[in-house]
Write a protein that holds these residues in place. Structure first.
Motif, PDB file in Angstrom:
ATOM      1  N   ARG A  59       0.757  -0.987   0.033  1.00  0.00           N
ATOM      2  CA  ARG A  59       0.379  -0.144  -0.314  1.00  0.00           C
ATOM      3  C   ARG A  59       0.707   1.227  -0.070  1.00  0.00           C
ATOM      4  NH1 ARG A  59      -2.439   3.320   4.417  1.00  0.00           N
ATOM      5  NH2 ARG A  59      -3.678   4.425   3.801  1.00  0.00           N
ATOM      6  N   GLY A  64      -2.711   6.077  -0.845  1.00  0.00           N
ATOM      7  CA  GLY A  64      -3.781   5.269   0.283  1.00  0.00           C
ATOM      8  C   GLY A  64      -3.952   4.089  -0.749  1.00  0.00           C
ATOM      9  N   ARG A  65      -3.260   3.686  -1.575  1.00  0.00           N
ATOM     10  CA  ARG A  65      -3.825   2.474  -2.672  1.00  0.00           C
ATOM     11  C   ARG A  65      -2.889   1.337  -2.778  1.00  0.00           C
ATOM     12  NH1 ARG A  65      -6.695   4.459  -7.097  1.00  0.00           N
ATOM     13  NH2 ARG A  65      -7.335   2.052  -7.534  1.00  0.00           N
TER      14      ARG A  65
ATOM     15  N   THR B 736      -7.671   2.159   6.857  1.00  0.00           N
ATOM     16  CA  THR B 736      -7.062   1.383   5.927  1.00  0.00           C
ATOM     17  C   THR B 736      -7.521   0.016   4.962  1.00  0.00           C
ATOM     18  OG1 THR B 736      -4.474   2.244   6.708  1.00  0.00           O
ATOM     19  CG2 THR B 736      -5.183   0.235   6.218  1.00  0.00           C
ATOM     20  N   GLU B 739     -10.410   0.739   3.010  1.00  0.00           N
ATOM     21  CA  GLU B 739      -9.708   1.303   1.883  1.00  0.00           C
ATOM     22  C   GLU B 739      -9.564  -0.293   1.114  1.00  0.00           C
ATOM     23  OE1 GLU B 739      -9.675   3.426  -0.021  1.00  0.00           O
ATOM     24  OE2 GLU B 739     -10.044   5.025   1.041  1.00  0.00           O
ATOM     25  N   GLN B 743     -11.005  -1.183  -2.413  1.00  0.00           N
ATOM     26  CA  GLN B 743     -10.032  -0.700  -3.784  1.00  0.00           C
ATOM     27  C   GLN B 743      -9.904  -2.696  -3.950  1.00  0.00           C
ATOM     28  OE1 GLN B 743      -6.574   0.860  -3.442  1.00  0.00           O
ATOM     29  NE2 GLN B 743      -7.209   2.197  -1.591  1.00  0.00           N
TER      30      GLN B 743
END
Ligand SMILES: [Zn+2]
Lengths: 102, 993
Positions: A59, A64-65, B736, B739, B743
């Motif tokens: 990450r 934030g990806r 997190t 996410e 994602q």
């Protein structure tokens, strides 16, 4: 300290900006209730523990990806990084194995 | 003038005397001296006692590889440093230095009894002695060994200095500014590349500083250095002295430690003592030279026995003659130059003992012309002298047999066993090494980084080849950058080429079992120890190393590794490369903790997060406690109150009327979008579909393993907007995790996640008067439809607000969120409006007590990553009708549904005393030890109910209600009864009031 390429930012940045997030390409089963206890255990806990090229998740804290990487656990070297959802790169790809051998 | 100083000679300033003390005696040295060179100038060779045997020791080197001459230095309070190498520490006015490992004095040391008992301390003695009766450990080994062994003494006060750190990006980093490094820098700098040249010494020049007779391009060595450094400076090359490359990390990151003030008489106020550089270089050139090897023979560690190259350095750099009548023992040509230079500077060289049968004719001529006797084909069998070497015994070796010896009187003995390329940094990169049979050493082989190795560091010898190699390495680095340069040539006269041979320990006619032939001076490892390790079954060099501790001291075996390997290989009857070499690790030389910490200490250790209401808490006498990165108001003592009294008062005031609490640190995340409710359903255990806008619900988050990760009250503001709260410490982790799922698992969901923790200031109001007090301040809420667990966007005290009606205390409660910039305004308005109700500000401790009285858990305190919802009594929070959510499948795993899991229960002590959080719990206090521990106390407080309360996880706890368990505490075992976790108002009557 490693330099890592974030495929979303398209920038190579210090390891300090990234966190490791476990082995890659272990998709959450679509219907966990259909799995046996042993299958669910394997999903939860059993990992490849590869010596050599290893598909793993990282990450980029900056953007934030989450993304995927192929990294050699012997040399620590990143062979490539790619976006989440993209296909697992072929280990027999000659450019990858050449890099891994170097 | 000191007895051994040669007037006018060396690079020291003869016009600038510097006074210092060593073991409380005052000495005079010169500006430019090290402590070692200044002591040697005064005829002092004895500088310390060894680690294990307390043998007298002197400086054996003139550089950072020094194993023996370790001293304590100090510069006032808190600035004591042990294990400083006297060969590195530059002299400064008023320096206070002391020797180590001695008692009562350096020349008479009782610990030296270890030396007489050396048979007890042989290889592997740690492993063997531990097998002896246990009582020996407590009574003999622990006190005696701990008292006698060890290096130096630890500082006892905090380090008052500060340390800097910086990043540097450079095209070419060159480590080592000897001839190869300077030549590489010249080559690399010519095309405008950004070049950095670093050296650990105060001056650049490397070995050329100790070889001034060499001429390069018609200039004397020292003039050539000055000219080249001038050109490098003009070309913009970054030149850094006193800068050690301590570690070589991935992708050409090199750590540098730059020493800034240790050499200064009085450091500028506020100057950092050291600076750690993290350098990212596109190309690295390692030009670290070679380290001279000692020879291994009985008595090779007496003060006065040192490396020949070190003697040459003391002579030329410091103008110090290390003795008047040196003897030399060597297996390499280089020691002849040390002998010749000393002879040319007033010493009478007693003899050159050469282990080789054949000696180069020009060296023999040089010796003859100076009247020096050369004993070729000889060995050294022993030395004499208690605190300083007095003589050396040389014996001829003919056909492998040691013949009759003779004693050569001397006042120092210079030894040279050849040279080892300094490949420590290369080894950090895991570059592979290859054994060079001719040079009897390892050389760099396969590289893993963009690096060139130049000069003596890859086994070259003599200035001509080393300079050419340095220039070529610089050019290759330039090519690596895609630039071109022109090759440079150097014309060297008076070069000092040489070759040599390598040995295991030198042959002797004495009893090898009694020989004190040291391989590792710092760890007191002898050749006999290494042979014993092999006899006792060690085969790999890694095992030999650990069994004998060879190479495990702070010098990491810079001088001992190859000698140790040669001896182990000989004992095993194998070639050295088959025995292998141990891996070097960073740091290259010992590095201060301060340099690694840099700015990360005290207030700047990590950011301190502040809420908008903290200034009020500070002004009103709050005591703060750290929670994650926050400092939170812990309690608000009134004059004369201790913590216990303050907390009890805050608790009672809240239960009786009204309490106010800064809850701004709560984690807050907005989950928005058309698929927000689906996302919440998948992530949290609870069902969300039927939760109406304007209502909230306790949410429970699990990991896929079924264990509790976080919890918090979640409000639904509109069909597509959830206001999620998390624990203070869990906010980033939860975001997190959200996410991650969004994602990577459910990218199809149309959901947006936003951290809003610091956008809202949150004030909690609790108590029977909370509603009464708040109502008049609120606009935009229909109080007829705002029961417990409601939420609304509205205004409070005229401020835009998001209001929650919820309770973490068991009383009527609200959480008022306003934009952070209005936090303090809101707080003061509420304090004002609450005055008629004796509003009481409370801190985190009261919050903990009030929630524990109601049995509300704190994730991370009452849970520990192995607690399921069922274990915590939170089954009710699970949406049983949901087909799936994160962690659901795990809740039916066999070991999760098994009997005997630890379950969260309440505990009340029989005698009304307070339990310790973390205390273990047993069912039978009379069982044999080790006892079966069935759980532990997770929360424990004095309460408003007149007796303390506690929560605990206990195996099968739900089935043990009313049973008595036992809690061993430091002052005795307590009996406690298992109860429900809800101690206060179990029917929730006060919430509905
Ligand atoms: Zn990124």
């Amino acid at each position: 300290m490693l330099l890592i390429h974030c495929p979303y930012c398209d920038d190579t940045l210090p390891e300090l900006e990234f966190t490791y997030a476990g082995e890659a390409h272990i998709a959450r089963p679509a219907d966990p209730s259909a799995l046996s206890d042993a299958e669910w255990r394997d999903f939860l806990f059993i990992r490849t523990n590869a010596r050599g090229p290893h598909y793993e998740r990282w990450r980029h804290v900056g953007c934030g990806r989450f993304f995927n990487a192929l990294r050699d656990t012997v040399s620590d070297r990143f062979l490539m990084t790619y976006k989440a959802g993209e296909a697992r790169p072929d280990l027999n790809n000659p450019t990858l194995t050449r890099e891994a051998a170097e | 003038m000191s007895r051994y100083r040669i007037p006018g000679k060396g690079r020291v300033d003869h016009g600038a005397p510097v006074s210092f003390t060593f073991d409380a005696k005052i000495y005079a040295g010169l500006r430019g001296d090290t402590v070692a060179s200044a002591l040697l100038a005064n005829g002092v060779h004895l500088m310390g006692r060894s680690f294990k045997y307390h043998r007298p020791r002197g400086a054996v080197t003139a550089g950072s590889e020094e194993p023996n001459a370790l001293i304590g230095t100090s510069r006032g309070k808190g600035r004591f440093e042990p294990n400083t190498r006297a060969t590195v520490q530059e002299l400064r006015a008023g320096l206070v230095a002391e020797s180590q490992n001695k008692w009562p004095s350096l020349s008479f040391d009782l610990g030296a009894i270890n030396d007489r008992a050396y048979m007890l301390f042989s290889a592997g003695f740690y492993y063997k002695t531990f097998m002896w009766p246990k009582s020996f450990w407590d009574k003999v080994y622990e006190p005696v060994i701990r008292g006698a062994a060890g290096l130096g003494k630890s500082p006892t006060e905090p380090d008052p200095d500060h340390y800097a750190s910086r990043y540097l990006h450079t095209d070419v980093l060159i480590v080592g500014a000897g001839p190869a490094g300077i030549a590489a820098a010249m080559a690399a700098a010519q095309s405008g590349a950004d070049v950095t040249l670093v050296d650990e010494n105060p001056e650049m020049g490397g070995s050329l500083l100790s070889d001034p007779a060499v001429q390069i391009d018609g200039k004397s060595a020292w003039d050539w250095i000055d000219a080249q450094l001038g050109r490098l400076r003009a070309a913009g090359v970054r030149l850094m002295t006193r800068t050690t490359a301590i570690g070589y990390y991935h992708q050409n990151m090199v750590g540098l430690c730059q020493r800034l003030t240790d050499h200064l008489d009085s450091p500028p106020k506020g100057a950092p003592r050291e600076r750690l550089w993290r350098v990212r270089a596109r190309q690295v050139v390692l030009a670290q030279g070679a380290l001279e090897k000692p020879l291994v023979f009985d008595g090779n560690d007496r003060p006065g026995v040192m490396l020949a190259g070190a003697a040459q350095t003391y002579l030329h750099k410091y103008g110090v003659r290390v003795g008047d009548t040196p003897a030399v023992v060597t297996s390499h040509d280089s020691a002849y130059h040390a002998a010749f230079d000393l002879a040319d500077n007033g010493a009478r060289v007693a003899a050159i003992i050469d282990t080789r049968d054949e000696v180069r004719p020009d060296l023999l001529d040089g010796a003859r012309s100076r009247g020096i006797e050369v004993l070729a084909g000889h060995t050294v069998t022993t030395t004499t002298g208690r605190l300083r070497v007095k003589s050396v015994r040389a014996a001829a070796v003919r056909g492998g047999t040691v013949g009759g010896g003779r004693t050569v009187p001397c006042d120092c003995l210079l030894m040279c066993g050849g040279w080892t390329p300094s490949l420590h940094l290369f080894s950090h990169t895991r570059g592979s090494l290859v054994w060079d049979g001719g040079g009897q050493t390892f050389l760099p082989d396969r590289k893993t980084e963009e690096v060139e190795i130049a000069g003596a560091g890859r086994g070259l010898w003599g200035y001509d080849p080393v300079l050419a190699d340095g220039a070529a390495a610089g050019l290759r680095a330039l090519e690596g950058l895609g630039r071109v340069g022109h090759p440079a040539g150097f014309h060297v006269t008076n070069d000092r080429p040489g070759t040599g041979t390598s040995h295991a320990e030198l042959p002797t006619d004495g009893n090898p079992g009694k020989a004190r032939a040291f391989v590792d001076f710092q760890n007191d490892v002898t050749a006999k120890d290494i042979r014993l390790a092999v006899r006792e079954g060690m085969r790999s060099i890694e095992h030999v190393k650990r069994y004998t501790t060879n190479g495990m001291a702070t010098d990491q075996g810079k001088m001992s590794n190859i000698n140790g390997l040669m001896i182990a290989a000989d004992a095993l009857g194998k070639a050295p490369p088959q025995v292998g070499l141990t891996t070097f690790r960073p740091p290259y030389t010992p590095t201060s903790f301060g340099a690694f910490c840099g700015y990360l200490r005290g207030e700047t250790f990590q950011p301190t997060r502040k809420t908008p209401i903290d200034p009020w808490a500070e002004a009103n006498g709050a005591v703060f406690e750290p929670v994650a990165q926050w400092l939170r108001a812990w309690y608000f003592p009134k004059p004369g109150e201790d913590m216990h009294e303050a907390v009890l008062r805050e608790c009672k005031a809240t239960r009786a009327s009204l309490g106010i609490f800064d809850a701004s640190t709560l984690g807050k995340i907005e989950v928005a979008g058309p698929d927000a409710v689906e996302f919440m359903n998948r992530l949290y255990t609870n069902p969300w579909t039927k939760l109406q806008p304007g209502r909230c619900r306790y949410g429970l988050l699990l990991g896929e393993d079924g264990f509790i990760r976080d919890d918090g009250v979640i409000g639904r503001l509109s069909p597509d907007l959830f206001h999620v709260t998390t624990t203070t410490g869990g906010a980033a982790r939860v975001l997190t995790m959200m996410e991650d799922y969004l994602q990577t698992e459910w990218p199809d969901l149309d959901v947006w996640l936003t951290s809003t923790t610091e956008q809202w200031a949150t004030v909690a109001l609790n108590g029977p008067n909370a509603l009464r007090m708040l109502q008049p301040l609120v606009q935009g809420v229909d109080w007829n439809d705002f029961p417990h667990m409601s939420c609304a966007d509205c205004t409070v005290a005229g401020l835009p607000a998001r209001l929650f009606r919820l309770s973490f205390t068991g009383e009527i409660g609200f959480e008022v969120n306003v934009p952070a910039r209005h936090g303090l305004t809101l707080w003061t308005a509420l304090m004002e409006a609450g005055r008629p109700y004796d509003i009481c500000p409370y801190g985190t401790e009261t919050m903990h007590v009030l929630r524990a009285e109601k049995g509300y858990i704190i994730v991370g305190q009452d849970t520990d990553g192995t607690v399921t919802p069922a274990d915590a009594g939170l089954d009710w929070a699970i949406g049983k009708a949901k087909a799936d959510f994160v962690g659901k499948r795990s809740l039916s795993r066999p070991d999760i549904v098994a009997k005997g899991r630890k379950q969260l229960v309440g505990l009340l002590t029989e005698d009304g005393s307070l339990l310790q959080e973390g205390a273990q719990i047993v069912l039978d206090p009379d069982q044999q030890t080790p006892m079966k521990m069935v759980g532990h106390v997770t929360s424990s407080y004095h309460s408003t109910m007149g007796h303390p309360i506690a929560m605990a996880v206990i195996e099968g706890g739900f089935d043990r209600m009313g049973e008595t368990v036992f809690v061993p505490m430091p002052d005795g075992v307590r009996k406690a009864k298992i109860t429900s976790t809800v101690f206060y108002d179990p029917d929730n009557t006060r919430l509905k009031a």
